[in-house]
Write a protein that holds these residues in place. Structure first.
Motif, PDB file in Angstrom:
ATOM      1  N   GLU A 180       1.114  -0.997  -0.134  1.00  0.00           N
ATOM      2  CA  GLU A 180      -0.283   0.330   0.059  1.00  0.00           C
ATOM      3  C   GLU A 180       1.065   1.480   0.623  1.00  0.00           C
ATOM      4  O   GLU A 180       1.602   1.257   0.594  1.00  0.00           O
ATOM      5  N   ALA A 181       0.219   2.262  -0.724  1.00  0.00           N
ATOM      6  CA  ALA A 181       1.458   3.777  -1.096  1.00  0.00           C
ATOM      7  C   ALA A 181       0.892   4.308   0.668  1.00  0.00           C
ATOM      8  O   ALA A 181      -0.088   3.831   1.354  1.00  0.00           O
ATOM      9  N   ALA A 182       2.096   5.151   0.970  1.00  0.00           N
ATOM     10  CA  ALA A 182       1.386   6.076   2.033  1.00  0.00           C
ATOM     11  C   ALA A 182       2.445   7.139   1.589  1.00  0.00           C
ATOM     12  O   ALA A 182       3.097   7.644   2.156  1.00  0.00           O
ATOM     13  N   PRO A 183       1.360   7.995   0.682  1.00  0.00           N
ATOM     14  CA  PRO A 183       1.369   9.276  -0.090  1.00  0.00           C
ATOM     15  C   PRO A 183       2.248  10.025   1.692  1.00  0.00           C
ATOM     16  O   PRO A 183       1.822  10.236   2.438  1.00  0.00           O
ATOM     17  N   ALA A 184       3.715  10.450   0.966  1.00  0.00           N
ATOM     18  CA  ALA A 184       4.264  11.925   2.055  1.00  0.00           C
ATOM     19  C   ALA A 184       5.168  12.243   0.691  1.00  0.00           C
ATOM     20  O   ALA A 184       5.501  11.576  -0.352  1.00  0.00           O
ATOM     21  N   PRO A 185       5.283  13.356   1.497  1.00  0.00           N
ATOM     22  CA  PRO A 185       6.509  15.010   0.518  1.00  0.00           C
ATOM     23  C   PRO A 185       8.053  14.367   0.143  1.00  0.00           C
ATOM     24  O   PRO A 185       8.814  14.077  -0.796  1.00  0.00           O
ATOM     25  N   HIS A 186       7.934  13.386   1.422  1.00  0.00           N
ATOM     26  CA  HIS A 186       9.720  12.474   1.048  1.00  0.00           C
ATOM     27  C   HIS A 186       9.244  10.900   0.494  1.00  0.00           C
ATOM     28  O   HIS A 186      10.665  10.726   0.207  1.00  0.00           O
ATOM     29  N   ILE A 187       7.919  11.074  -0.161  1.00  0.00           N
ATOM     30  CA  ILE A 187       8.300   9.433  -0.718  1.00  0.00           C
ATOM     31  C   ILE A 187       8.718   9.967  -2.119  1.00  0.00           C
ATOM     32  O   ILE A 187       7.296  10.664  -2.640  1.00  0.00           O
ATOM     33  N   HIS A 188       9.056   9.226  -3.417  1.00  0.00           N
ATOM     34  CA  HIS A 188       8.979   9.776  -4.594  1.00  0.00           C
ATOM     35  C   HIS A 188       8.468   9.129  -5.030  1.00  0.00           C
ATOM     36  O   HIS A 188       7.359   9.618  -6.492  1.00  0.00           O
ATOM     37  N   HIS A 189       8.515   8.027  -4.756  1.00  0.00           N
ATOM     38  CA  HIS A 189       7.915   6.682  -6.002  1.00  0.00           C
ATOM     39  C   HIS A 189       7.389   5.539  -4.767  1.00  0.00           C
ATOM     40  O   HIS A 189       8.005   5.449  -4.024  1.00  0.00           O
ATOM     41  N   HIS A 190       6.400   4.747  -5.486  1.00  0.00           N
ATOM     42  CA  HIS A 190       5.877   4.123  -4.314  1.00  0.00           C
ATOM     43  C   HIS A 190       5.458   2.637  -5.820  1.00  0.00           C
ATOM     44  O   HIS A 190       5.046   2.906  -7.333  1.00  0.00           O
ATOM     45  N   THR A 191       6.004   1.443  -4.745  1.00  0.00           N
ATOM     46  CA  THR A 191       5.345   0.378  -6.238  1.00  0.00           C
ATOM     47  C   THR A 191       5.380  -0.728  -5.545  1.00  0.00           C
ATOM     48  O   THR A 191       5.831  -0.813  -4.319  1.00  0.00           O
ATOM     49  N   LEU A 192       4.572  -1.729  -6.261  1.00  0.00           N
ATOM     50  CA  LEU A 192       3.960  -3.507  -5.390  1.00  0.00           C
ATOM     51  C   LEU A 192       5.089  -3.719  -5.605  1.00  0.00           C
ATOM     52  O   LEU A 192       4.699  -5.085  -4.460  1.00  0.00           O
ATOM     53  N   ASP A 193       6.098  -3.840  -6.326  1.00  0.00           N
ATOM     54  CA  ASP A 193       7.081  -5.087  -6.547  1.00  0.00           C
ATOM     55  C   ASP A 193       8.581  -4.422  -7.276  1.00  0.00           C
ATOM     56  O   ASP A 193       8.043  -3.323  -8.195  1.00  0.00           O
ATOM     57  N   LEU A 194       9.492  -4.260  -6.788  1.00  0.00           N
ATOM     58  CA  LEU A 194      10.384  -4.378  -6.963  1.00  0.00           C
ATOM     59  C   LEU A 194      11.123  -4.007  -9.016  1.00  0.00           C
ATOM     60  O   LEU A 194      11.291  -3.280  -8.989  1.00  0.00           O
ATOM     61  N   SER A 195      10.914  -5.390  -8.516  1.00  0.00           N
ATOM     62  CA  SER A 195      11.543  -5.875 -10.008  1.00  0.00           C
ATOM     63  C   SER A 195      10.716  -5.620 -11.267  1.00  0.00           C
ATOM     64  O   SER A 195      11.062  -5.127 -12.118  1.00  0.00           O
ATOM     65  N   ASP A 196       9.283  -5.117 -11.118  1.00  0.00           N
ATOM     66  CA  ASP A 196       8.708  -4.642 -12.667  1.00  0.00           C
ATOM     67  C   ASP A 196       9.236  -3.082 -11.946  1.00  0.00           C
ATOM     68  O   ASP A 196       9.421  -2.396 -13.543  1.00  0.00           O
ATOM     69  N   PHE A 197       9.290  -2.611 -11.090  1.00  0.00           N
ATOM     70  CA  PHE A 197       9.538  -0.649 -10.783  1.00  0.00           C
ATOM     71  C   PHE A 197      11.023  -1.042 -11.609  1.00  0.00           C
ATOM     72  O   PHE A 197      11.130   0.477 -12.414  1.00  0.00           O
ATOM     73  N   LEU A 198      12.324  -1.683 -11.010  1.00  0.00           N
ATOM     74  CA  LEU A 198      12.992  -1.551 -12.023  1.00  0.00           C
ATOM     75  C   LEU A 198      13.434  -2.158 -13.230  1.00  0.00           C
ATOM     76  O   LEU A 198      14.508  -1.203 -14.194  1.00  0.00           O
ATOM     77  N   ALA A 199      12.457  -2.516 -13.723  1.00  0.00           N
ATOM     78  CA  ALA A 199      12.648  -2.719 -15.516  1.00  0.00           C
ATOM     79  C   ALA A 199      12.279  -2.225 -16.551  1.00  0.00           C
ATOM     80  O   ALA A 199      12.976  -1.461 -17.544  1.00  0.00           O
ATOM     81  N   ARG A 200      11.399  -0.374 -15.219  1.00  0.00           N
ATOM     82  CA  ARG A 200      11.157   0.449 -15.764  1.00  0.00           C
ATOM     83  C   ARG A 200      12.108   1.087 -15.954  1.00  0.00           C
ATOM     84  O   ARG A 200      12.119   2.638 -16.753  1.00  0.00           O
ATOM     85  N   LEU A 201      13.081   1.537 -14.899  1.00  0.00           N
ATOM     86  CA  LEU A 201      14.556   2.268 -15.079  1.00  0.00           C
ATOM     87  C   LEU A 201      15.332   2.189 -16.564  1.00  0.00           C
ATOM     88  O   LEU A 201      15.957   2.886 -16.637  1.00  0.00           O
ATOM     89  N   LEU A 202      14.783   0.324 -16.895  1.00  0.00           N
ATOM     90  CA  LEU A 202      16.301  -0.225 -17.788  1.00  0.00           C
ATOM     91  C   LEU A 202      16.287  -0.201 -19.255  1.00  0.00           C
ATOM     92  O   LEU A 202      14.833  -0.219 -19.507  1.00  0.00           O
ATOM     93  N   PRO A 203      17.072   0.269 -19.978  1.00  0.00           N
ATOM     94  CA  PRO A 203      16.447   0.773 -21.582  1.00  0.00           C
ATOM     95  C   PRO A 203      16.005  -0.224 -22.030  1.00  0.00           C
ATOM     96  O   PRO A 203      16.023  -1.398 -21.726  1.00  0.00           O
TER      97      PRO A 203
END
Length: 215
Positions: free
Chosen positions: A192-215
């Motif tokens: 679950e997300a915990a919206p706050a000014p110090h949190i830039h991004h939220h993801t349910l799945d680390l692997s999926d998020f990292l895939a979005r950062l790679l070419p």
């Protein structure tokens, strides 16, 4: 679209528990039982009181251990050995996650409020051995736990990591405040997300998020 927020990142900092493995593994169920048992024995209290203290110290100090050290002068080493003596049978190797971590540009480290030997066991069970340039446990921060800023400063200084060009991945939202203040990109990895000014991004799945950062 999210990748451009990480184009400057050359230092990747990963929490361990419930970040490099899914919460469904429920390792903390085992750890909490062993924490409670340790508190019962060490402080000579009943189970209900030990559970209360375990939770109270975690909320107040960042970790149960930090509270035990502060209020009872507990020796941390035997405690850490005891509470992390758990089975890792519920962990599975994740080769896709391994590939995505491997492909990140720059230095990759783990920083956990657990011990480094425990972290190495978990990393191996997940098939992630050899991917990280360093693994830091709470012992490397002088047993000061996240979310204390001094814990981050100590570990990052030892690693020569520059927060201005680094990102932090963490399941506990409060542990992202100091990294944010230090100039890091912050990613909350949690169901679950915990919206706050110090949190830039939220993801349910680390692997999926990292895939979005790679070419």
């Amino acid at each position: 679209m999210v990748a451009h927020h990480f184009s400057h990142v050359r230092g990747w900092v990963f929490d361990l528990d419930n970040t490099l493995y899914p919460p469904s593994a429920r390792l903390f169920d085992q750890i909490e039982v062993r924490m409670t048992n340790w508190v019962m024995t060490a402080l000579k209290v009943e189970r209900a009181e030990a559970d209360r203290l375990r939770s109270h110290y975690w909320r107040t100090y960042g970790t149960t251990l930090a509270g035990l050290m502060s209020e009872h002068g507990v020796d941390p080493a035997p405690y850490m050995t005891h509470v992390h003596d758990i089975t890792l049978d519920h962990l599975e190797k994740d080769m896709l996650l391994a590939a995505r971590i491997r492909d990140l540009p720059g230095r990759k480290i783990v920083f956990t409020n657990g011990s480094a030997p425990y972290a190495e066991r978990v990393i191996a069970a997940r098939g992630l051995s050899g991917l990280f340039d360093a693994v830091y446990g709470v012992e490397h921060a002088g047993y000061r736990p996240k979310p204390e800023r001094a814990a981050f400063e100590t570990v990052f200084a030892a690693d020569s990591l520059s927060p201005a060009t680094a990102a932090m991945f963490e399941d506990d939202a409060r542990n992202l405040l100091a990294p944010h203040e230090m100039g890091m990109r912050t990613v909350h990895v949690a169901p679950e997300a915990a919206p706050a000014p110090h949190i830039h991004h939220h993801t349910l799945d680390l692997s999926d998020f990292l895939a979005r950062l790679l070419p």
